[in-house]
Design an enzyme around this catalytic site. Structure first.
Site, PDB file in Angstrom:
ATOM      1  N   GLU A  74     -37.192 -26.374 -27.293  1.00 22.81           N
ATOM      2  CA  GLU A  74     -37.599 -26.477 -25.894  1.00 22.81           C
ATOM      3  C   GLU A  74     -37.163 -27.788 -25.241  1.00 22.81           C
ATOM      4  O   GLU A  74     -36.691 -27.791 -24.111  1.00 22.81           O
ATOM      5  CB  GLU A  74     -39.131 -26.353 -25.884  1.00 22.81           C
ATOM      6  CG  GLU A  74     -39.758 -26.125 -24.558  1.00 22.81           C
ATOM      7  CD  GLU A  74     -41.258 -25.872 -24.671  1.00 22.81           C
ATOM      8  OE1 GLU A  74     -41.845 -26.026 -25.758  1.00 22.81           O
ATOM      9  OE2 GLU A  74     -41.855 -25.539 -23.647  1.00 22.81           O
TER      10      GLU A  74
ATOM     11  N   CYS B 167     -43.439 -21.419  -9.780  1.00 22.64           N
ATOM     12  CA  CYS B 167     -43.206 -21.986  -8.456  1.00 22.64           C
ATOM     13  C   CYS B 167     -44.537 -22.577  -7.995  1.00 22.64           C
ATOM     14  O   CYS B 167     -45.601 -22.082  -8.333  1.00 22.64           O
ATOM     15  CB  CYS B 167     -42.785 -20.997  -7.355  1.00 22.64           C
ATOM     16  SG  CYS B 167     -41.333 -20.044  -7.734  1.00 22.64           S
TER      17      CYS B 167
ATOM     18  N   TRP C  41     -39.018 -22.049  -9.327  1.00 20.80           N
ATOM     19  CA  TRP C  41     -38.419 -21.646 -10.596  1.00 20.80           C
ATOM     20  C   TRP C  41     -37.728 -20.315 -10.295  1.00 20.80           C
ATOM     21  O   TRP C  41     -38.383 -19.325  -9.981  1.00 20.80           O
ATOM     22  CB  TRP C  41     -39.478 -21.473 -11.672  1.00 20.80           C
ATOM     23  CG  TRP C  41     -38.888 -21.199 -13.025  1.00 20.80           C
ATOM     24  CD1 TRP C  41     -38.306 -22.096 -13.861  1.00 20.80           C
ATOM     25  CD2 TRP C  41     -38.814 -19.929 -13.694  1.00 20.80           C
ATOM     26  NE1 TRP C  41     -37.867 -21.471 -15.008  1.00 20.80           N
ATOM     27  CE2 TRP C  41     -38.171 -20.135 -14.929  1.00 20.80           C
ATOM     28  CE3 TRP C  41     -39.227 -18.640 -13.377  1.00 20.80           C
ATOM     29  CZ2 TRP C  41     -37.929 -19.125 -15.840  1.00 20.80           C
ATOM     30  CZ3 TRP C  41     -38.991 -17.621 -14.285  1.00 20.80           C
ATOM     31  CH2 TRP C  41     -38.346 -17.869 -15.503  1.00 20.80           C
TER      32      TRP C  41
ATOM     33  N   HIS D 199     -34.308 -13.739 -48.931  1.00 24.84           N
ATOM     34  CA  HIS D 199     -34.035 -12.349 -48.530  1.00 24.84           C
ATOM     35  C   HIS D 199     -32.971 -12.262 -47.439  1.00 24.84           C
ATOM     36  O   HIS D 199     -32.841 -11.240 -46.788  1.00 24.84           O
ATOM     37  CB  HIS D 199     -35.333 -11.667 -48.092  1.00 24.84           C
ATOM     38  CG  HIS D 199     -36.331 -11.575 -49.202  1.00 24.84           C
ATOM     39  ND1 HIS D 199     -36.191 -10.711 -50.266  1.00 24.84           N
ATOM     40  CD2 HIS D 199     -37.465 -12.278 -49.438  1.00 24.84           C
ATOM     41  CE1 HIS D 199     -37.196 -10.860 -51.105  1.00 24.84           C
ATOM     42  NE2 HIS D 199     -37.993 -11.818 -50.627  1.00 24.84           N
TER      43      HIS D 199
ATOM     44  N   LYS E 280     -41.033 -26.419 -30.300  1.00 23.22           N
ATOM     45  CA  LYS E 280     -41.011 -27.753 -29.661  1.00 23.22           C
ATOM     46  C   LYS E 280     -39.591 -28.303 -29.643  1.00 23.22           C
ATOM     47  O   LYS E 280     -39.117 -28.803 -28.638  1.00 23.22           O
ATOM     48  CB  LYS E 280     -41.901 -28.758 -30.404  1.00 23.22           C
ATOM     49  CG  LYS E 280     -43.378 -28.493 -30.494  1.00 23.22           C
ATOM     50  CD  LYS E 280     -44.134 -28.493 -29.215  1.00 23.22           C
ATOM     51  CE  LYS E 280     -44.094 -27.155 -28.550  1.00 23.22           C
ATOM     52  NZ  LYS E 280     -45.264 -26.716 -27.838  1.00 23.22           N
TER      53      LYS E 280
ATOM     54  N   ARG F 173     -44.463 -26.476 -12.401  1.00 23.60           N
ATOM     55  CA  ARG F 173     -44.407 -25.026 -12.220  1.00 23.60           C
ATOM     56  C   ARG F 173     -42.981 -24.525 -11.972  1.00 23.60           C
ATOM     57  O   ARG F 173     -42.745 -23.321 -11.891  1.00 23.60           O
ATOM     58  CB  ARG F 173     -45.288 -24.602 -11.046  1.00 23.60           C
ATOM     59  CG  ARG F 173     -46.737 -25.010 -11.198  1.00 23.60           C
ATOM     60  CD  ARG F 173     -47.528 -24.664  -9.961  1.00 23.60           C
ATOM     61  NE  ARG F 173     -47.697 -23.241  -9.830  1.00 23.60           N
ATOM     62  CZ  ARG F 173     -48.694 -22.540 -10.341  1.00 23.60           C
ATOM     63  NH1 ARG F 173     -49.643 -23.160 -11.014  1.00 23.60           N
ATOM     64  NH2 ARG F 173     -48.775 -21.240 -10.180  1.00 23.60           N
TER      65      ARG F 173
ATOM     66  N   GLU G 260     -44.221 -23.166 -34.399  1.00 23.62           N
ATOM     67  CA  GLU G 260     -44.570 -24.037 -33.277  1.00 23.62           C
ATOM     68  C   GLU G 260     -43.641 -25.264 -33.266  1.00 23.62           C
ATOM     69  O   GLU G 260     -43.145 -25.664 -32.213  1.00 23.62           O
ATOM     70  CB  GLU G 260     -46.055 -24.454 -33.402  1.00 23.62           C
ATOM     71  CG  GLU G 260     -46.553 -25.484 -32.410  1.00 23.62           C
ATOM     72  CD  GLU G 260     -46.447 -25.070 -30.938  1.00 23.62           C
ATOM     73  OE1 GLU G 260     -46.139 -23.908 -30.650  1.00 23.62           O
ATOM     74  OE2 GLU G 260     -46.651 -25.947 -30.075  1.00 23.62           O
TER      75      GLU G 260
ATOM     76  N   ASN H  70     -44.834 -17.618  -4.028  1.00 21.47           N
ATOM     77  CA  ASN H  70     -44.855 -17.679  -5.479  1.00 21.47           C
ATOM     78  C   ASN H  70     -45.182 -16.273  -5.967  1.00 21.47           C
ATOM     79  O   ASN H  70     -46.124 -15.666  -5.465  1.00 21.47           O
ATOM     80  CB  ASN H  70     -45.948 -18.681  -5.910  1.00 21.47           C
ATOM     81  CG  ASN H  70     -46.224 -18.651  -7.392  1.00 21.47           C
ATOM     82  OD1 ASN H  70     -45.360 -18.275  -8.183  1.00 21.47           O
ATOM     83  ND2 ASN H  70     -47.425 -19.047  -7.776  1.00 21.47           N
ATOM     84  N   GLY H  71     -44.415 -15.735  -6.907  1.00 19.45           N
ATOM     85  CA  GLY H  71     -44.693 -14.388  -7.414  1.00 19.45           C
ATOM     86  C   GLY H  71     -43.453 -13.526  -7.347  1.00 19.45           C
ATOM     87  O   GLY H  71     -42.342 -14.010  -7.147  1.00 19.45           O
TER      88      GLY H  71
ATOM     89  N   LYS I 270     -43.924 -24.647 -16.401  1.00 27.30           N
ATOM     90  CA  LYS I 270     -45.155 -24.780 -17.174  1.00 27.30           C
ATOM     91  C   LYS I 270     -45.906 -23.460 -17.324  1.00 27.30           C
ATOM     92  O   LYS I 270     -46.320 -23.096 -18.406  1.00 27.30           O
ATOM     93  CB  LYS I 270     -46.053 -25.830 -16.498  1.00 27.30           C
ATOM     94  CG  LYS I 270     -47.348 -26.129 -17.254  1.00 27.30           C
ATOM     95  CD  LYS I 270     -47.064 -26.905 -18.501  1.00 27.30           C
ATOM     96  CE  LYS I 270     -48.288 -27.118 -19.355  1.00 27.30           C
ATOM     97  NZ  LYS I 270     -47.918 -27.413 -20.749  1.00 27.30           N
TER      98      LYS I 270
END
Ligand code: M6R
Length: 603
Positions: A482, A2, A77, A498, A479, A31, A475, A103-104, A598
């Protein structure tokens, strides 16, 4: 997670303050972008606009508002409660006297909500933030600093808040604990933000709020109080903000701009490393005297950078190294020697899980080194030392240039510290090949775009690699999922037999990262096994890999003169481009993918 933004100007001169506040908020959207809201005071009354979706949805609301002198805003968010207007910030108390953005996470909000209810105060939203708003209003008896002190003292958890009250039409109040909040001052305005890059001025004096400090902000001055309510002198730092860093320039998305920036960032890191011998003077004494174990702590892409570099640390520094996901580590009891060095990697320096794990390590009195991008972030304030990756602000939620800069900085650091001069010189002489490989790759994006078009028609992907190409595959897989929302998993190529090979059929694409020379023959055999089971294969491999070219349905060749340690950088960038172009085909919101933010400042 946020973003909070606020601004205040002298009432006789203030112009378009709501628009200025929205402009600040738009820069904080990375954010969170589930909902947004803004509040001000007009003729002694709280004025609030809220919307679900992105900040721009508020633009239409503010066209006809008069010139007001202050505003606070929020981009959310969602954590507590669904994405709805009711749960969007700002929140107001029952009497509509104050308006608050937060925020939090308030961990004990249920308890507090119950207490409020006992006193006849009912919350209408599902958020912890409204509970805090009602609590402050409940304790307010004319002195806002006192009300804040009492309410915040009851709060367990983290917060950055900004609030306005109808009885103080010229003041924004703010406070924070374990969440960033900075106040910036220039000639005509005072602004308040979760991140300095949202400030509109090019040069600003900044006051960073420390835990539990409370600020009272008017257009003239910033007064800071400690948690006992005593006034406190704070030192300002001068900020120089480059507005270009916040524009896409000629690129359609920040992600593509940031992918291209990696070339210049790599050269910059290498040049700094080669010309500044004192660069790592802080870490050298710790490592040389007594470190017998390294513990790397991180999340997401930063975790992958840690994994890739860990083999280089073990091979060139001979120090046992473990890489742990912060959200797991913080609730585990790792067996650490008293000479363990912890390295925390984080682009934002605000990732809640990383901060939690670092605090645990600090409680064990072990040194913590931070590798970070954001100056003055919480991680850099709690770590013993920080090395900045200097990648510039990364706006796209999907990390690209921060990941590669973390990797490069750590790899150069290992080269700096190794006593294996032979290997060091070979690798150093190879750095020019890395620069050439970057040039080559960034001038062959059309081929990757074409491949992306073809493979965007599939829905399931395996990313495989061996040795350092395995975390590189992790990675690459991150990407793709996401920004395209396609199903993808990364696996060590040798592990396929396996179990996971059972999934192979003509609908599941294997993307093979064959950039590790040592294991090239081995991954070739793994590809044969996949081909025999009709699995489509797209291989990224060194030029001249004839056999792979014959097995795979498609190949993208990369230079074949790269050192195994530096291949992950080049292959990751190739796969960033691949994910980007698939996302273009899928028409997703590339810079702000759904459900993400982010910096993840909640658990
Ligand atoms: O700011 P941090 O490096 O601590 O963030 C860690 C992860 O949240 C981050 O890398 C995330 O996985 C990215 N969105 C990946 O692209």
């Amino acid at each position: 997670m946020c973003g909070i933004f606020g601004c205040i100007e002298e009432s006789s001169k203030a112009k378009k303050i709501l628009i200025k506040c929205l402009n600040g908020l738009k820069k904080l959207e990375y954010r969170g972008y589930d909902s947004a809201g803004i509040a001000s005071i007009e003729n002694g009354r709280i004025l609030q606009y809220k919307t679900t979706g992105k900040v721009h949805s508020l633009d239409k609301n503010i066209i006809n508002t008069k010139d007001l002198s202050l505003a606070i805003g929020h981009t959310r968010w969602a954590t507590h409660g669904a994405i709805s207007e009711k749960n969007a910030h700002p929140h107001t108390d029952t009497s509509k006297s104050l308006s608050l953005v937060h925020n939090g996470i308030i961990e004990n909000y249920k308890e507090l909500q119950y207490e409020l209810k006992q006193n006849g105060i009912h919350c209408i939203s599902d958020t912890d933030s409204e509970v805090l708003t009602q609590l402050i209003a409940y304790y307010f008896k004319g002195n806002m600093i006192k009300a804040l002190q009492t309410a915040l003292d009851k709060i367990e958890g983290s917060f950055a808040i900004a609030l306005i009250h109808k009885d103080f039409p010229d003041t924004i109040f703010a406070s924070s604990r374990d969440a960033p909040l900075v106040i910036g001052k220039s000639k005509n305005t005072i602004q308040l933000s979760s991140d300095v890059h949202a400030f509109s001025g090019k040069t600003m004096k900044a006051t960073f709020l420390a835990d539990n400090e409370i600020a009272s902000i008017t257009h003239k001055e910033i007064t800071v109080y400690n948690e006992e309510g005593k006034k406190k002198e704070k030192e300002d730092s001068v900020l120089h903000i480059d507005p270009k860093q916040h524009s896409k320039g000629p690129y359609p998305h920040f992600m593509l701009k940031e992918i291209f920036e990696q070339k210049i960032n790599f050269s910059k890191s290498v040049d700094t490393f080669l010309t500044n011998d004192n660069l790592h003077h802080e870490i050298r004494p710790i490592l040389e005297t007594n470190t017998d174990q390294i513990l790397i702590i991180a999340c997401g892409s930063s975790y992958h950078a840690g994994l890739i570099v860990s083999s280089m640390i073990e091979e060139l520094l001979s120090i046992p190294t473990q890489v742990r996901i912060a959200s797991e580590l913080r609730y585990q009891s790792p067996a650490l020697t008293k000479n363990t060095l912890a390295i925390a990697i984080s682009q934002s320096g605000e990732t809640c899980d990383t901060l939690g794990a670092v605090k645990n390590i600090k409680n064990k009195k072990l040194p913590v080194f931070a590798i970070c991008n954001v100056k003055g972030s919480t991680l850099t304030r709690i770590a013993d030392h920080t090395l900045y990756i200097d990648a510039g602000p990364e706006i796209s939620v999907c990390s690209t240039k921060a990941f590669s800069a973390q990797l490069t900085l750590l790899q150069l650091l290992v080269l700096h510290l190794t006593k294996d001069n032979l290997k060091k010189n070979i690798i150093l002489s190879n750095l020019t090949s890395v620069k050439h490989a970057l040039d080559y790759l960034l001038s062959h994006t059309a081929k990757i775009e074409k491949l992306a078009k073809k493979y965007s028609l599939y829905e399931k992907f395996f990313f495989i690699g061996r040795d350092v190409m395995y975390p590189t595959a992790m990675e690459a897989s991150l990407k793709l999922k996401e920004i395209t929302y396609l199903m993808s998993i990364a696996y060590p190529a040798g592990e396929m037999k396996h179990g996971p090979i059972a999934l192979i059929d003509s609908k599941l694409v294997t993307i093979a990262l064959c950039g590790n020379e040592k294991t090239l023959g081995k991954i070739t055999s793994n590809l044969i096994e996949i081909k025999s089971r009709n699995g489509p294969i797209l291989a990224f491999c060194p030029k001249g890999s004839k056999e792979i070219e014959e097995i795979a349905d498609d190949t993208f060749f990369l230079p074949n003169n790269l050192d195994d340690f530096f291949s992950p950088l080049i292959y990751s960038i190739a796969l960033q481009l691949f994910a980007y172009f698939v996302a273009i085909e899928k028409k997703t919101d590339i810079d702000q993918p759904r459900n993400l933010a982010k910096s993840v400042t909640v658990e």
